[in-house]
Design a protein around this motif. Sequence first.
Motif, PDB file in Angstrom:
ATOM      1  N   UNK A 258       0.435  -1.364  -0.427  1.00  0.00           N
ATOM      2  CA  UNK A 258       0.089  -0.401   0.509  1.00  0.00           C
ATOM      3  C   UNK A 258       0.777   1.533   0.115  1.00  0.00           C
ATOM      4  N   UNK A 259       1.213   1.875   0.833  1.00  0.00           N
ATOM      5  CA  UNK A 259       2.544   2.684   1.269  1.00  0.00           C
ATOM      6  C   UNK A 259       3.627   2.662  -0.374  1.00  0.00           C
ATOM      7  N   UNK A 260       4.469   1.297  -1.119  1.00  0.00           N
ATOM      8  CA  UNK A 260       4.673   1.887  -2.329  1.00  0.00           C
ATOM      9  C   UNK A 260       3.971   2.026  -2.906  1.00  0.00           C
ATOM     10  N   UNK A 261       2.862   1.591  -3.577  1.00  0.00           N
ATOM     11  CA  UNK A 261       2.025   1.714  -4.520  1.00  0.00           C
ATOM     12  C   UNK A 261       1.534   3.408  -4.641  1.00  0.00           C
ATOM     13  N   UNK A 262       1.422   3.666  -3.442  1.00  0.00           N
ATOM     14  CA  UNK A 262       0.943   5.315  -3.258  1.00  0.00           C
ATOM     15  C   UNK A 262       1.994   6.336  -3.671  1.00  0.00           C
ATOM     16  N   UNK A 263       2.980   5.909  -2.903  1.00  0.00           N
ATOM     17  CA  UNK A 263       4.644   6.384  -3.181  1.00  0.00           C
ATOM     18  C   UNK A 263       5.271   6.670  -4.973  1.00  0.00           C
ATOM     19  N   UNK A 264       4.829   4.999  -5.155  1.00  0.00           N
ATOM     20  CA  UNK A 264       5.093   4.960  -6.493  1.00  0.00           C
ATOM     21  C   UNK A 264       4.270   6.085  -7.577  1.00  0.00           C
ATOM     22  N   UNK A 265       2.899   5.733  -7.428  1.00  0.00           N
ATOM     23  CA  UNK A 265       1.775   6.596  -7.999  1.00  0.00           C
ATOM     24  C   UNK A 265       2.205   8.072  -8.148  1.00  0.00           C
ATOM     25  N   UNK A 266       2.600   8.769  -6.892  1.00  0.00           N
ATOM     26  CA  UNK A 266       2.273   9.819  -6.805  1.00  0.00           C
ATOM     27  C   UNK A 266       3.387  10.869  -7.482  1.00  0.00           C
ATOM     28  N   UNK A 267       4.772  10.242  -7.733  1.00  0.00           N
ATOM     29  CA  UNK A 267       5.842  10.670  -8.773  1.00  0.00           C
ATOM     30  C   UNK A 267       5.293  10.352  -9.887  1.00  0.00           C
ATOM     31  N   UNK A 268       4.993   9.024  -9.792  1.00  0.00           N
ATOM     32  CA  UNK A 268       4.279   8.537 -11.338  1.00  0.00           C
ATOM     33  C   UNK A 268       3.588  10.283 -11.780  1.00  0.00           C
ATOM     34  N   UNK A 269       2.657  10.261 -11.241  1.00  0.00           N
ATOM     35  CA  UNK A 269       2.198  11.487 -11.718  1.00  0.00           C
ATOM     36  C   UNK A 269       2.210  13.017 -11.545  1.00  0.00           C
ATOM     37  N   UNK A 270       3.421  13.261 -10.883  1.00  0.00           N
ATOM     38  CA  UNK A 270       3.776  14.171 -10.433  1.00  0.00           C
ATOM     39  C   UNK A 270       4.498  14.265 -12.055  1.00  0.00           C
ATOM     40  N   UNK A 271       5.548  13.827 -12.242  1.00  0.00           N
ATOM     41  CA  UNK A 271       6.375  13.609 -13.007  1.00  0.00           C
ATOM     42  C   UNK A 271       5.523  13.659 -15.078  1.00  0.00           C
ATOM     43  N   UNK A 272       4.444  13.418 -15.126  1.00  0.00           N
ATOM     44  CA  UNK A 272       3.495  13.499 -16.356  1.00  0.00           C
ATOM     45  C   UNK A 272       3.364  14.994 -15.731  1.00  0.00           C
ATOM     46  N   UNK A 273       2.440  14.842 -15.522  1.00  0.00           N
ATOM     47  CA  UNK A 273       2.495  16.904 -15.322  1.00  0.00           C
ATOM     48  C   UNK A 273       4.024  17.501 -15.517  1.00  0.00           C
ATOM     49  N   UNK A 274       5.276  17.475 -14.756  1.00  0.00           N
ATOM     50  CA  UNK A 274       6.059  17.983 -14.712  1.00  0.00           C
ATOM     51  C   UNK A 274       6.361  18.866 -16.050  1.00  0.00           C
ATOM     52  N   UNK A 275       6.084  16.933 -17.259  1.00  0.00           N
ATOM     53  CA  UNK A 275       7.345  17.604 -18.383  1.00  0.00           C
ATOM     54  C   UNK A 275       5.912  18.076 -19.278  1.00  0.00           C
ATOM     55  N   UNK A 276       4.841  17.932 -18.975  1.00  0.00           N
ATOM     56  CA  UNK A 276       4.146  19.282 -19.562  1.00  0.00           C
ATOM     57  C   UNK A 276       4.401  20.338 -18.895  1.00  0.00           C
ATOM     58  N   UNK A 277       4.328  20.787 -17.730  1.00  0.00           N
ATOM     59  CA  UNK A 277       4.368  22.650 -17.290  1.00  0.00           C
ATOM     60  C   UNK A 277       5.788  22.884 -17.253  1.00  0.00           C
ATOM     61  N   UNK A 278       6.569  22.106 -16.400  1.00  0.00           N
ATOM     62  CA  UNK A 278       7.797  21.933 -16.172  1.00  0.00           C
ATOM     63  C   UNK A 278       7.891  22.432 -14.231  1.00  0.00           C
ATOM     64  N   UNK A 279       6.521  22.440 -13.892  1.00  0.00           N
ATOM     65  CA  UNK A 279       6.323  22.598 -12.447  1.00  0.00           C
ATOM     66  C   UNK A 279       6.403  21.070 -11.343  1.00  0.00           C
ATOM     67  N   UNK A 280       6.402  21.470 -10.102  1.00  0.00           N
ATOM     68  CA  UNK A 280       6.217  20.265  -9.164  1.00  0.00           C
ATOM     69  C   UNK A 280       5.177  20.569  -8.344  1.00  0.00           C
ATOM     70  N   UNK A 281       4.278  19.769  -8.866  1.00  0.00           N
ATOM     71  CA  UNK A 281       2.162  20.064  -8.615  1.00  0.00           C
ATOM     72  C   UNK A 281       2.365  18.920  -7.432  1.00  0.00           C
TER      73      UNK A 281
END
Length: 486
Positions: A258-281
Amino acid sequence: MANITYTSENNFIYTDEQGNATLYNLGDISWVIAATALVWLMIPGVGFFYSGLLRRKNALSMIWASMMCVAVVSFEWFFWGYSLAFSDGANAYIGDLRYFGLKGVLGQPSAGSSHIPALVFCIYQCMFAAITPMLAIGAIAERARLGPTMVFVFIWSTIVYNPIACWTWNPAGWSFLLGGLDFAGGTPVHISSGTAALAISIYLGKRRGYGTDRLAYKPHNTSYVVLGTVFLWFGWFGFNGGSALGANLRAVQACIVTNLAASVGGLTWMLMDYRLERKWSVVGFCSGAVAGLVAITPASGFVGSPAALAYGVLGGAACNWATQLKFLLHYDDALDIFAVHSIGGIVGNVLTAFFAQASVAGADGIAVIPGGWIDHHWVQLGYQLADSTAGFSYSFVMTMIILYIMHFIPFLRLRTTEEAEIVGIDDYDMGEFAYDYVGLEQDLGVMDVEGGLQREKENALSGGREPDHARVHAESGSLEKPAGST
C-alpha cells in the motif's frame, strides 16, 4: 447473554446458545478495531481533499458531506445494511434481513473470517460502507442541493453498495464463488463509487461557465488537498492492512505494498505533469498517490512488493490520462472521481489477475487461492474482468435510476438553482463558510469602489474567479486605490 471465558494466553472463547465454542485471539481483534479507527479517519480525509480542490464558496459543503456520510451510512448499516451485505442467508446477489437492526450479531464467527467475531467485522465493514458514497458524491460539487443528498446516500448504499459488497465478499456471493479476487474493495468501493460519480455528473449537467476560462480556477486551498491526502494515506494502512482481519504477516505485506504503490503513483503523476508544465505540483503528487492507493486496494493481500511498483506506475499513469475523458465525452466531473476511482479500480482488478500469488495470500496461514498468471492460473483474468464489468454496469445503471426517480419528486431533486451556483452552496444551503467571509470577494465579485462595497454582477453571474479590477477602477474615474484603502 454472551458466554465468554478467557484462556491462560489471554485469548477468549465465545460459546453460543447451542454450545458451539470459538476461540478468538485478542491481538487480531485489537488490530481490526484499530484499523476501524484508521478507516474512519479516511472519510473526513476525502472531505478535506475534495474541499481543497474546489472554490472557497463551496469548500465547507464537501467537509459537511463527509460527516453526513458517516452518520447516514452508520444508521443504514445498523438498520439493514450489514444484513443485506453479510447475512448468512444471502443468495448470490444480496442478503436477507436476518440481522435487521443488528439483532443477533455478537460473537459468532464472521462472514469475513472465522477468526474474527461478527460484531468486530460488522463495525469494520461499516467504515467501508460509509466512505464509498462519500467518494461518489464528490460529483455533486458546486451544483447540488444538500438535503436530497442525504436521502440519495441512504438509498444508494442500500441498493448499490450492499449488493456489490455481498456478491464480492459474502461467501454466498456469485463473484466470491466464481473466484474473483478483491482484497479490500476494488469493485465494491472504487469502481462502484467512481462509476456512480460519472452517473451523477451526467445527470446534474455542467456547471455555469463550463468550457470557458470561468471554470479554469486553481484549487482554493492546496494545504487542504495535502491534509486530505495525509488522512487517506494514513488511514489506508487500516483499509488494506485491516482487511487481513488479523495481526499477521499478510496484514504487514498489505501495508508494505500500500505504501509503495502510493509513493510510486504520486511520483508518476507528478512527473507526467512536470513533463507538460515544468512545475513540481503537490496537487499532482497527491492525486497520483490516491490513484496508486486505489489501484493496489484489490490486490494488497495477494501481491508481493515488486508488483506494487507496477500498480503505482500503471495506476498513476492510467488515472492521469483518464482525466482527459471528461473533455472527450463532455461531462463535468469537477473532481475527476471517475478517472481516479473507477479507472484506478479497474486497473487494480485487472493487474491482480497477473500478479496475485498463492504464497502471498497464504501468509496469514488461512487463505488458499489459485493465484494469478504468475501461478499459471490463466482464467483469473476472466474472473477479474467479469467482476469489474458487473460492478461498473450495475452501479451506473442503478445510480441513474435512483437519480431520475428522485428528479421527479420535487423536494428530492438533486440539481440546485442557478442562484445557488452563483452564491455558493455553503452560503445558499448552509449559511456557513469554511473561512467566514475572508476571500469570498474573489468568488462573488464583491469589491471596494470609492470606499463602498459594490457587487460586480457580471462577474458573479458568469462564475469568474476574479473581478475586472481595471474596468471597475476606470468606471470610478481613477486607476489608483480608493481613498482610505490599504
